[in-house]
Enzyme design. Structure first.
Site, mmCIF file in Angstrom:
data_model
loop_
_atom_site.group_PDB
_atom_site.id
_atom_site.type_symbol
_atom_site.label_atom_id
_atom_site.label_comp_id
_atom_site.label_asym_id
_atom_site.label_seq_id
_atom_site.Cartn_x
_atom_site.Cartn_y
_atom_site.Cartn_z
ATOM 1 C CB CYS A 126 -0.959 0.003 1.178
ATOM 2 S SG CYS A 126 -0.127 -0.076 2.762
ATOM 3 C CG HIS A 132 -4.375 0.881 4.153
ATOM 4 N ND1 HIS A 132 -3.751 0.111 3.208
ATOM 5 C CD2 HIS A 132 -5.397 1.513 3.509
ATOM 6 C CE1 HIS A 132 -4.357 0.253 2.052
ATOM 7 N NE2 HIS A 132 -5.366 1.105 2.198
ATOM 8 C CG ASP A 164 -6.883 2.502 -0.526
ATOM 9 O OD1 ASP A 164 -5.727 2.355 -0.976
ATOM 10 O OD2 ASP A 164 -7.317 1.892 0.470
#
Lengths: 667, 313
Positions: A397, A441, A457
């Site tokens: 991520c 994250h 995202d």
């Protein structure tokens, strides 16, 4: 100089239990020195070794201080102070001479416990606290020297400790808490866990194996669905081509966030040593003591070093807000750090497309160019983003968020990186969400006209499963070794999981009521009781409630039924009963209420021929039963005499307790 | 049979006395103060560092202290002092004061009994039992020795608090005079006719019998031996109730206290040799007899004798 000390083994055992957490935490040589000193004191107490003289003790004290000073040197910190104190407490038993020395030594044991408590507020430490205090209390009872069995002292200590627990609870909940410490100094530092205010590639994937709990969240409103469980931590603004940093000056307060999808919840945050609190994206306001900044970060003035609880309201569908004074900072970028990437972004923006279209193009790029969601990202040395976007295309991520924010900034869309957590599992026993470090994250927020700051995202594009089923499912098979292992366990794994949930529920209760109890929590509790410490009358009311509760407890303890005397007679008692039975056969019957000497006097009066034997047996019995001086030799003699005590039957008067005038009862 | 003189009660604090709330006091001991210090240090640390674990420890210690206080208090609450007594002793020897305690419904460990002027004794009492704690009380003078106040105390269970009750049983212990060996003119006194006019040296001479081994040499009839008639022994009248009367006025000793001691020794000596004896004291006459009861009567009279100019009671 040998002087056996029967109390020493108990004192040493209690001290050893009190010191156990230190042994696990301090350098091994400190633990070893402490244990060796304890064993030596034990040998001396058993008469196997001489007690060290004054010179020796002073020398060892000096040596210990010197060793600690040498080991820690200028970095003399709290741990060094604890080491010195522990070693002093280990030396103390060597100079025990008087009962008062024993008491002082055991008191040091309580302080050894205290120093251990500052290192952790885990539930297990709570169990250690109660256990170690109980054992020290048993030793304290022991050194009173009333004799008897060690197990009896332990039982009494357990009883005292159990009775102390409700008193502890009342005082803990009602004792006035303050905000801030008595003196300005002294807040200890804690290890930082989780991520920091700097995002370097590889930072977050490092956290994946870390299954420690970051925080728990109890929802008053329905728990949001998995896809919406974005937990906001800190926002990063500055990028140097490799790392993202917070990079903002004094935090400015932001206005309230409005929107739809309100969630009301309480977070129990584990200490992480950072200056922010976690919140469901987006928090609409700040809890007391924290500040909601313009970029929606909950700042706290001091690092979170103890467990905290706070209640928040968040909106999952925010209305567009203002860009904020620092929106221009979200465009600052140096394209030369990653020129290939910059060129790509400029192509997207070349046709003057709106921000939303540029974002869409960027996400399309991630979706179509064969990107793989993986922990095993190859090292990125020169021009990291160029290497990632055009060569390796494997990343986590942090890679995607970092790259997307860079691309958007070059393309003229204000963007920033948000660090936090995504996910959380519902504990079926507690009904709350548990969020672990492994769920850390990173994502991006971009300023889009008419929409405001919008969450984007990129990970969700590359690995949609990450957002719905968590990290483990989203990663390629085999990247997390323990997952396949768990699968082999089958039903056992399910059981272990359930046990884990149960333990965590207990732990959450501990965090809620003990480790995270604070001034605010106390206010809340008192509020529910209809009390407030805001006024003098309120303080008086709280005091009265506390005193009344304690008084009620003491009253109850005073009126507890007496413990039933032990039914199983010990050997002394058995032998004496046998003796009484032998006398009963020749007509001297002992009623239960009669004391041994009164019985003996009556028996001698009835059977003067047995006089010396009766008196000897009675004397032995009384010594063993009632006096601390009874020895094993006495017991052996009593055994022998009772076994050979066979009075011949002789016609005589039957003597009852109300028969002829007894010899005056001498007891 | 042992002779014991039990407490003489004079109303004020009659025994048996059960320790109740009014009579029981409780205060921290020195150990308790050390414990309080530890507690205070823990609390200051807890407040300063805002550390909940330290708060827990501080309040657990406070709870322990409170529970220990209750346990200590209950250890003596309901304990009964049923009696106090002592066997008479000779002055100079310690009197063994026996304090009888009844435990009542619970075990009562480490109960300490002390007197004002004497060392204490510690006892573990079992529920439903009665026990006597014996304490040595030093004695110096004959007469009635007030036992004084009795302090029943306990530091059970942790030694942090001392619970105590003070009882004044108004009891006294009989102290016999200190025996003093001295040669007395033999066979003082008369056969106890009670004339009060006993001349010295009058013997109740009965006759002579042939000597038998074991006869005391001083009873030899020297006259017949000198006459060559053989060895004869003088026989004295041994009728019951008669015998030597130990006469206060006949003791050749000017100091009254020493005179009391000499008579005391004489009583013991006669008793040991099974020769009956009586005692004539100023204003009192005890007819000759034998036996422990008689001995006690005589010694008690000597203990209580008040002599002009003497130091007796």
């Amino acid at each position: 100089m040998k002087r056996p000390d029967p109390h020493m083994p108990f004192i040493l055992a209690a001290l050893g239990i009190a010191a156990a957490p230190h042994y696990l935490r301090l350098p091994p040589w400190v633990a070893l020195a402490s244990i060796v000193l304890g064993l030596y004191a034990l040998a001396a107490a058993l008469g196997r070794a001489p007690w060290p003289g004054r010179i020796w003790r002073l020398g060892m004290t000096g040596l210990v201080v010197g060793l600690v000073a040498a080991a820690w040197g200028l970095a003399f910190d709290r741990e060094a102070a604890v080491a010195v104190f522990l070693l002093m407490a280990s030396l103390k038993p060597l100079e025990i001479r008087t009962p008062r020395d024993r008491m002082v030594t055991l008191s040091m044991g309580y302080l050894v416990i205290l120093t251990a408590l500052f290192s952790s507020d885990h539930l297990l430490m709570g169990l250690y606290l109660v256990g170690a205090v109980g054992v020290l209390t048993a030793a304290m009872i022991r050194i009173q020297g009333s004799g008897g069995l060690w197990s009896g002292d332990l039982r009494l200590a357990a009883r005292l400790t159990l009775q102390a627990l409700p008193i502890m609870a009342i005082l803990f909940l009602l004792f006035p808490r303050f905000q801030g410490s008595l003196w300005g100094f002294g807040r200890e530092t804690v290890a930082r866990t989780g991520f920091s205010e700097e995002l370097t590639l590889g930072e977050i994937s490092r956290l994946v194996p870390d299954t420690r709990i970051a925080f728990r969240a109890e929802f008053e409103t329905p728990v949001p669905p998995p896809g919406q469980r974005y937990w906001r931590g800190v926002v990063l603004w500055n990028f140097d081509g490799r790392s993202w940093r917070r990079g903002v000056g004094p935090a400015a307060a932001g206005g309230p966030v409005r929107g739809a999808g309100e969630s009301r919840y309480t977070i129990a945050l584990e200490p992480h040593g950072q200056h922010w609190l976690m919140a469901l994206d987006l928090p609409s306001g700040a809890p007391p003591g924290a500040l909601l900044t313009e970029d929606r970060v909950l700042r706290v003035p001091r690092p979170v070093s103890v467990a905290m609880r706070y209640t928040l309201v968040s909106v999952t569908l925010p209305e567009p807000g203002p860009a904020g004074r620092r929106a221009s900072a979200a465009l600052a970028v140096d394209p030369d750090t990653n020129p290939r990437s910059a060129a790509l972004a400029r192509r997207w923006a070349a046709d003057g497309a709106p921000a939303a279209a540029i974002v869409r193009r960027a996400l399309d790029f991630f979706a179509t160019q064969g990107f793989v969601y993986s922990l095993a990202a190859p090292p990125l040395l020169e021009r990291p983003l160029d290497t990632f976007l055009f060569e390796t295309r494997r990343g986590y991520c942090e890679h995607y968020a970092s790259a997307l924010a860079f691309l958007l900034r070059v393309a003229g869309v204000p963007a920033r990186v948000v660090l936090g957590y995504h996910g959380g599992e519902v504990n079926p026993f507690g009904g709350y969400l548990v969020v672990r470090q492994s769920e850390a994250h990173a994502w991006v927020e971009a300023w889009i006209p008419q929409q405001g700051w919008t969450r984007i995202d990129p990970t969700g594009v590359v690995a949609p499963a990450r957002l719905t089923e968590g990290v483990v499912r989203a990663l390629p098979q085999g990247e997390l070794g323990d997952d396949s292992g768990l699968a082999l366990w089958g039903p056992l794994a399910g059981l272990a999981r359930r046990a884990g949930y149960g333990w965590d529920a207990i732990h959450a209760g501990w965090q809620r009521w003990v480790a995270g109890y604070s001034f605010q929590r106390q206010q809340g509790l008192l509020g529910r009781l209809g009390l407030s410490v805001a006024s003098a009358a309120g303080v008086l009311g709280v005091t009265l409630v506390a005193v009344a509760a304690l008084g009620l407890l003491v009253w109850a303890y005073l009126h507890l039924p007496a413990r039933r005397p032990r039914q199983a007679p010990d050997e002394v008692q058995r032998l004496y009963r046998r003796f009484a039975a032998a006398l009963a056969r020749v007509g001297v019957v002992r009623p239960p209420h009669e004391g041994p000497w009164a019985f003996a006097a009556r028996a001698v009066a009835g059977r003067p021929d047995l006089g010396p034997e009766i008196e000897r047996i009675t004397a032995l019995y009384v010594r063993l039963r009632y006096e601390p001086g009874g020895t094993a030799a006495d017991l052996a003699e009593l055994r022998r005499r009772v076994r050979t005590f066979r009075p011949s039957r002789r016609p005589g008067r039957r003597l009852g307790p109300n028969g002829p005038p007894p010899a005056l009862q001498a007891g | 049979m042992k002779v014991r003189v039990w407490a003489r009660r004079r109303g004020a604090a009659p025994l048996p006395r059960t320790l109740d709330r009014r009579g029981l006091y409780i205060l921290p001991t020195r150990q308790g103060l050390v414990f309080a210090l530890v507690l205070a240090a823990t609390l200051v640390g807890a407040v300063n560092y805002q550390n909940n674990m330290a708060f827990l420890l501080a309040f657990l210690l406070a709870g322990l202290a409170l529970a220990a206080m209750v346990h200590g208090y209950r250890n003596l609450l309901g304990l009964t002092v049923t009696g106090i007594g002592a066997q008479p002793v000779f002055a100079g020897r310690p009197a063994r004061i026996a304090v009888r305690l009844a435990a009542g419904s619970r075990d009562r460990p480490a109960v300490r009994v002390a007197l004002d002027r004497a060392a204490a004794a510690s006892w573990n009492l079992e529920a439903q039992r009665e026990a006597a704690v014996e304490i040595d009380l030093p004695t110096r003078r004959r007469g009635l020795l007030p036992i004084g106040r009795l302090v029943v105390s306990s530091r059970y269970p942790m030694g942090l608090f001392r619970v105590w009750a003070t009882i004044d049983p108004q009891a006294a212990c009989l102290v016999y005079p200190q025996p003093l060996a001295a040669s007395l003119p033999l066979e003082l006194g008369s056969d106890g006719a009670g004339t009060g006019q006993a001349g010295p040296g009058i013997e109740d001479f009965h006759g002579v019998t042939p000597y038998q081994p074991g006869d005391p040499p001083r009873h030899l009839h020297w006259k017949s031996l000198a006459r060559g008639q053989g060895v004869f022994t003088k026989r004295f009248d041994e009728r019951r109730g008669s015998g030597g009367l130990l006469d206060w006025f006949a003791v050749p000793e000017p100091d009254p206290e020493r005179r009391v001691s000499i008579l005391c020794h004489a009583v013991l000596d006669r008793e040991r040799r099974k020769q009956s004896y009586g005692l004539r004291l100023p204003g009192r006459l005890i007819r000759p007899a034998l036996g422990r009861g008689h001995r006690h009567r005589c010694l008690e009279a000597l203990a209580h004798l008040s002599v002009p100019g003497g130091s007796g009671p």
